[in-house]
Design a protein around this motif. Structure first.
Motif, PDB file in Angstrom:
ATOM      1  N   MET A   1       0.841  -1.188   0.000  1.00 15.17           N
ATOM      2  CA  MET A   1       0.000   0.000   0.000  1.00 15.17           C
ATOM      3  C   MET A   1       0.881   1.244   0.000  1.00 15.17           C
ATOM      4  N   VAL A  67     -10.289   8.389   0.512  1.00 16.20           N
ATOM      5  CA  VAL A  67      -9.865   7.007   0.787  1.00 16.20           C
ATOM      6  C   VAL A  67      -9.040   6.456  -0.381  1.00 16.20           C
ATOM      7  N   THR A  71      -4.835   5.597  -0.388  1.00 12.66           N
ATOM      8  CA  THR A  71      -4.391   4.250  -0.732  1.00 12.66           C
ATOM      9  C   THR A  71      -3.382   4.231  -1.872  1.00 12.66           C
ATOM     10  N   ASP A  72      -3.551   5.130  -2.846  1.00  7.84           N
ATOM     11  CA  ASP A  72      -2.722   4.990  -4.045  1.00  7.84           C
ATOM     12  C   ASP A  72      -1.878   6.200  -4.430  1.00  7.84           C
TER      13      ASP A  72
END
Length: 172
Positions: A1, A67, A71-72
């Protein structure tokens, strides 16, 4: 992650959109603004989302965008001023390096302007902004690892301080 280097939060006019890209450039990384992510996903401006769909729909889209970005995205991330209103978003931020760009009402008003196109500031921007600053301060403080007072400071000064603070911060 992936984990963002820093997540910038703060009220409208706190300098997130100015400081964020400068910080990212100084760190040799990318900048991402969740407001732009929301507009791209909805294929319309934030003002249009507020008008056409209402604030509740906007806040749901905002939570999803935050969110996803947490995460990315590995660079510097900027959240919309009201993103911290959602308790789920605040919970998601607890495992990230969050920087609260704190701003005084006079500075926020000058930066945002009184003829603003920001949906939450459409009516009586100065009074609304003052109320937002007061109401949201405890929420920004709740998620912040680092608080930076932007009053009377040039963006470059803020970036220089952030680089020192972030380089001294332990990795998550």
């Amino acid at each position: 992650m992936s984990v963002p280097i820093a997540v910038l939060v703060g009220a409208p006019g706190s300098g997130k959109s100015t400081v964020g890209p400068l910080l990212a450039a100084a760190l040799g990384t990318s900048f991402r603004d969740t407001d732009h992510d929301i507009e791209a996903a909805a294929k319309k401006s934030i003002s249009e989302i507020f008008i056409d769909d209402g604030e509740d729909v906007f806040r749901a889209l905002e939570h999803e965008a935050v969110v996803a970005a947490l995460t990315d995205h590995e660079g510097v991330l900027s959240l919309g001023g009201g993103a911290i209103l959602d308790s789920r978003t605040r919970a998601a931020l607890l495992s990230h390096r969050v920087v609260w760009l704190q701003v005084a009402l006079k500075d926020a008003t000058r930066r945002v302007g009184l003829g603003t196109s920001r949906p939450v500031l459409n009516f009586n921007p100065r009074a609304t902004l003052g109320a937002l600053l007061k109401a949201r301060a405890p929420l920004y403080e709740e998620v912040a690892d680092l608080i930076v007072d932007t009053a009377g400071r040039a963006p470059q000064q803020i970036v220089a301080d952030l680089i020192i603070a972030l380089q001294g911060a332990p990795d998550e």
